[in-house]
Design a protein around this motif. Structure first.
Motif, PDB file in Angstrom:
ATOM      1  N   ARG A   1      -0.300  -2.708   6.206  1.00  0.00           N
ATOM      2  CA  ARG A   1      -0.255  -1.888   4.767  1.00  0.00           C
ATOM      3  C   ARG A   1      -1.438  -1.671   4.181  1.00  0.00           C
ATOM      4  NH1 ARG A   1       3.908  -5.105   0.694  1.00  0.00           N
ATOM      5  NH2 ARG A   1       2.298  -4.676  -0.882  1.00  0.00           N
TER       6      ARG A   1
ATOM      7  N   ARG B   1      13.605  -5.683   4.220  1.00  0.00           N
ATOM      8  CA  ARG B   1      12.698  -4.634   4.261  1.00  0.00           C
ATOM      9  C   ARG B   1      11.785  -4.655   5.510  1.00  0.00           C
ATOM     10  NH1 ARG B   1       9.793  -5.957  -1.830  1.00  0.00           N
ATOM     11  NH2 ARG B   1      12.016  -5.962  -2.954  1.00  0.00           N
TER      12      ARG B   1
ATOM     13  N   GLU C   1       9.022  -4.754   6.668  1.00  0.00           N
ATOM     14  CA  GLU C   1       7.538  -5.046   6.437  1.00  0.00           C
ATOM     15  C   GLU C   1       6.642  -4.483   7.846  1.00  0.00           C
ATOM     16  OE1 GLU C   1       6.210  -5.949   3.646  1.00  0.00           O
ATOM     17  OE2 GLU C   1       7.892  -6.936   2.357  1.00  0.00           O
TER      18      GLU C   1
ATOM     19  N   PHE D   1       6.690 -16.144   3.963  1.00  0.00           N
ATOM     20  CA  PHE D   1       6.222 -15.482   2.907  1.00  0.00           C
ATOM     21  C   PHE D   1       6.487 -14.184   2.829  1.00  0.00           C
ATOM     22  CE2 PHE D   1       3.231 -13.059   0.127  1.00  0.00           C
ATOM     23  CZ  PHE D   1       3.482 -13.655  -1.036  1.00  0.00           C
ATOM     24  N   ARG D   2       6.199 -13.346   4.094  1.00  0.00           N
ATOM     25  CA  ARG D   2       6.630 -11.932   3.881  1.00  0.00           C
ATOM     26  C   ARG D   2       7.760 -11.871   5.412  1.00  0.00           C
ATOM     27  NH1 ARG D   2       4.935  -8.108   1.195  1.00  0.00           N
ATOM     28  NH2 ARG D   2       2.959  -9.155   0.730  1.00  0.00           N
ATOM     29  N   SER D   3       8.759 -11.766   5.000  1.00  0.00           N
ATOM     30  CA  SER D   3       9.617 -11.722   6.097  1.00  0.00           C
ATOM     31  C   SER D   3      10.427 -10.400   5.839  1.00  0.00           C
ATOM     32  CB  SER D   3      10.778 -12.787   5.803  1.00  0.00           C
ATOM     33  OG  SER D   3      10.237 -13.985   5.781  1.00  0.00           O
TER      34      SER D   3
ATOM     35  N   PHE E   1      15.250 -11.648   3.923  1.00  0.00           N
ATOM     36  CA  PHE E   1      15.000 -12.703   2.893  1.00  0.00           C
ATOM     37  C   PHE E   1      15.924 -12.631   1.839  1.00  0.00           C
ATOM     38  CE2 PHE E   1      13.037  -9.743  -0.206  1.00  0.00           C
ATOM     39  CZ  PHE E   1      12.670  -8.766   0.435  1.00  0.00           C
TER      40      PHE E   1
ATOM     41  N   GLN F   1      16.611 -12.929  -2.219  1.00  0.00           N
ATOM     42  CA  GLN F   1      16.243 -12.724  -3.919  1.00  0.00           C
ATOM     43  C   GLN F   1      17.142 -13.639  -4.974  1.00  0.00           C
ATOM     44  OE1 GLN F   1      15.896  -8.519  -3.984  1.00  0.00           O
ATOM     45  NE2 GLN F   1      13.390  -8.724  -3.943  1.00  0.00           N
TER      46      GLN F   1
ATOM     47  N   GLU G   1       2.229 -13.755  -4.762  1.00  0.00           N
ATOM     48  CA  GLU G   1       3.217 -13.502  -5.657  1.00  0.00           C
ATOM     49  C   GLU G   1       4.597 -14.169  -5.240  1.00  0.00           C
ATOM     50  OE1 GLU G   1       4.380  -9.497  -6.501  1.00  0.00           O
ATOM     51  OE2 GLU G   1       6.541 -10.197  -6.523  1.00  0.00           O
ATOM     52  N   LEU G   2       5.040 -15.073  -6.236  1.00  0.00           N
ATOM     53  CA  LEU G   2       6.319 -15.625  -6.062  1.00  0.00           C
ATOM     54  C   LEU G   2       7.265 -15.048  -6.713  1.00  0.00           C
ATOM     55  CD1 LEU G   2       5.896 -19.601  -7.010  1.00  0.00           C
ATOM     56  CD2 LEU G   2       6.611 -18.801  -4.857  1.00  0.00           C
TER      57      LEU G   2
ATOM     58  N   SER H   1      12.676 -11.260 -11.208  1.00  0.00           N
ATOM     59  CA  SER H   1      12.665 -11.213  -9.509  1.00  0.00           C
ATOM     60  C   SER H   1      12.164 -11.962  -8.933  1.00  0.00           C
ATOM     61  CB  SER H   1      12.291  -9.727  -9.315  1.00  0.00           C
ATOM     62  OG  SER H   1      12.817  -9.365  -7.989  1.00  0.00           O
TER      63      SER H   1
ATOM     64  N   GLY I   1      11.753 -14.665  -5.067  1.00  0.00           N
ATOM     65  CA  GLY I   1      12.346 -14.912  -3.844  1.00  0.00           C
ATOM     66  C   GLY I   1      12.564 -16.237  -3.375  1.00  0.00           C
TER      67      GLY I   1
ATOM     68  N   ARG J   1      10.406 -17.669  -0.643  1.00  0.00           N
ATOM     69  CA  ARG J   1       8.675 -17.681  -1.240  1.00  0.00           C
ATOM     70  C   ARG J   1       8.951 -18.921  -2.177  1.00  0.00           C
ATOM     71  NH1 ARG J   1       5.867 -12.014  -2.495  1.00  0.00           N
ATOM     72  NH2 ARG J   1       6.485 -11.128  -0.458  1.00  0.00           N
TER      73      ARG J   1
END
Ligand code: ATP
Length: 518
Positions: free
Chosen positions: A109, A257, A259, A267-269, A272, A274, A341-342, A387, A389, A392
């Protein structure tokens, strides 16, 4: 091992989190929660649900809320009519600019590739312009520790550092947009500079087909957020549950997503969960409700054990805001891999309901029968969206809980999880496997199980059983010993202090329940 490696190792060893489909080599960005992990994550989601929705009192003004309000829940489907995503802007706009490395074939990204140069300590930042080589590392500007940025280029950087003596690392913002700078940028793992492409758009939604035909008419998407399921049900909820503005609708559920660069454990899956609230209010009250939710959501993490020294509430600058948002703040946590970010709390104005009104042709205005002025009774409410996660949050609680200390000269690993979050609340042990102790212990285990998640363990030396449960985050261990048989008392050992107290056998449940409130 660094802090993150240790955490990943204990999470795997103790059955908290496994790589998905591991026996086939896993699937990047997907994770499975094992027996302890599923309890922990359920407790995180349950704490959120109870604190935000289940235990909410609609009839009084609670805490710092500007007024009394209602909260209801929802569970909408993951697959929705694809027009939802046209209205929300995801089909057209849910695209992150990406860059590819032609040499390593990795994709990143663009906003998460920090390009930096090295200058001598006393030179100004602009001297980086004349550097022969720039370096790109995965990370977020300002959030990633310098050591992590340097890691992929250690050898090359060591040479430059030696030549320069005292030196500094200077980030070069927007370097990827500039052809000349890109040409001298070395990508992670690449051997020559200039292998990164210019950033280009990439849609993050997973596409699938509904029904037997795989053509354009059957395209559907796995939802990339739970929020839109709430907006499209706004009218249904208003018409059926008699809620009055101000009120919120909350939902917990999976989001997907694609990603580009899943990383930092869960953390970035790519798949996930929400925990989202859409809170509907009058336009003129939106600012006050925004502040209320922002502060309340920050406090939720503190109450469940995150240290305020590692937690921040970062208000976005005007140029960072989405075009429709009036305000936005992130709750950020200092993970071992950097500050990230959480949760985001945004004042989304009436953007979403307006979009869905236009695209669906349905009137989504709220009818306010309390409004004395007849002309003002129908309006589109404004929305505050906290919003979060679930994965997270779970990861942050795990990171915060992980600690190492020494007990009786022996090293131990202990997860100091808040008792509400701990997967197992109490473990029951017979001191030895004889003299009637297992029978008494099993009877107590069955009694406690009715009210608390409890584990029975009779294997191994008592010290080892304590260690096992310290590592699993169990706040209380109850031991049946010789005195139990004589005096009907047991020892209750507290995980963090290792302090032991004697408690009457009949009062163990009350004792633990009481101490869990501390
Ligand atoms: P990021 O900038 O980190 O990608 P975002 O700002 O796109 O996140 P939102 O769209 O605001 O995230 O989603 C709300 C919350 O959902 C995030 O704060 C985070 O807790 C969670 N979340 C978003 N993407 C992921 C992901 N890929 N893996 C795990 N959790 C996620």
């Amino acid at each position: 091992m660094d802090a993150m490696e240790k955490l990943v190792s204990v999470a795997k060893r103790r059955g908290f989190i496994f790589p998905s489909s591991e026996i086939y080599g896993g699937l990047n960005g997907c994770w499975d929660y094992g027996p302890l992990g599923v309890e922990l994550k359920r407790n995180v989601k349950e704490a959120w649900w109870q604190d935000m929705i289940g235990h909410h009192d609609d009839t009084i003004r609670t805490g710092d809320a500007p007024a009394p309000f209602s909260m209801v829940g929802l569970d909408s489907s993951i697959l929705m009519n694809p027009r939802v995503w046209e209205a929300s802007g995801h089909v057209g706009g849910f695209a992150d600019p990406m860059v590819d490395c032609r040499e390593t074939r990795n994709r990143y990204r663009a906003d998460q590739l920090v390009v930096f140069g090295v200058v001598s300590a006393d030179a100004g930042d602009s001297s980086v312009d004349s550097a022969e080589l720039l370096f790109a590392s995965p990370g977020e500007i300002g959030a990633t520790p310098e050591a992590a940025l340097v890691a992929p280029h250690r050898k090359r950087l060591a040479k430059i550092a030696k030549a320069l003596g005292e030196h500094r690392i200077v980030p070069v913002p927007d370097a990827l947009l500039d052809e000349t700078l890109r040409a001298k940028t070395l990508a992670p793992g690449a051997t020559e500079a200039g292998t990164l492409t210019a950033p280009r758009a990439f849609n993050l939604m997973f596409k699938t087909h509904v029904g037997a035909l795989e053509d354009n008419s059957s395209v559907a998407y796995l939802r990339p957020e739970t929020a839109q399921g709430i907006f499209v049900n706004f009218k249904n909820v208003c018409d059926t549950s008699r809620v009055k503005i101000p009120f919120g609708i909350g939902q917990v559920g999976k989001a997907f997503r694609n990603e580009i660069n899943p990383r930092n454990f869960t953390f970035r899956s790519r798949e996930f969960e929400q925990m989202e609230i859409e809170f509907f209010c009058r336009a003129e009250e939106a600012e006050a409700w925004y502040r209320y939710w922002r502060d309340r959501r920050y406090q939720w993490y503190v109450d469940l054990g995150l240290d305020t020294a590692k937690l921040r509430l970062r208000e976005h600058d005007a140029d960072e805001l989405a075009h429709y948002a009036a305000a936005c703040a992130d709750v950020e946590y200092e993970f071992p891999f950097g500050v990230s970010e959480l949760e985001g709390i945004a004042n989304r104005t009436d953007f979403d309901l307006r979009q869905h009104t236009e695209h669906s042709g349905k009137d989504l205005r709220y009818f306010d029968d309390q409004e004395p002025d007849k002309d003002k009774r129908r309006y589109l409410p404004h929305v505050i969206e906290p919003s979060a996660g679930a994965d997270r949050a779970t990861l942050a609680f795990l990171c915060a809980a992980y600690s190492e200390d020494e007990v009786g000269g022996e090293a131990r690993t202990v997860l100091k999880l808040h008792p509400r979050l701990a997967p197992i609340k109490a473990a029951v042990f017979p001191l030895v496997k004889k003299d009637g102790m297992p029978e008494r212990a099993l009877a107590l285990y069955r009694e406690l199980r009715a009210g608390l998640t409890t584990f029975y363990d009779e294997k191994g030396a008592i010290g080892r059983r304590y260690r096992r449960h310290d590592e699993a985050g169990t706040p209380f261990c109850v031991t049946i010993d010789g005195d139990t048989m004589r005096e009907e008392t047991v020892t209750v050992r507290e995980r963090d202090t290792c302090e032991q107290v004697r408690v009457p056998m009949s009062g163990v449940l009350d004792h633990i329940t009481e101490r869990m409130k501390d």
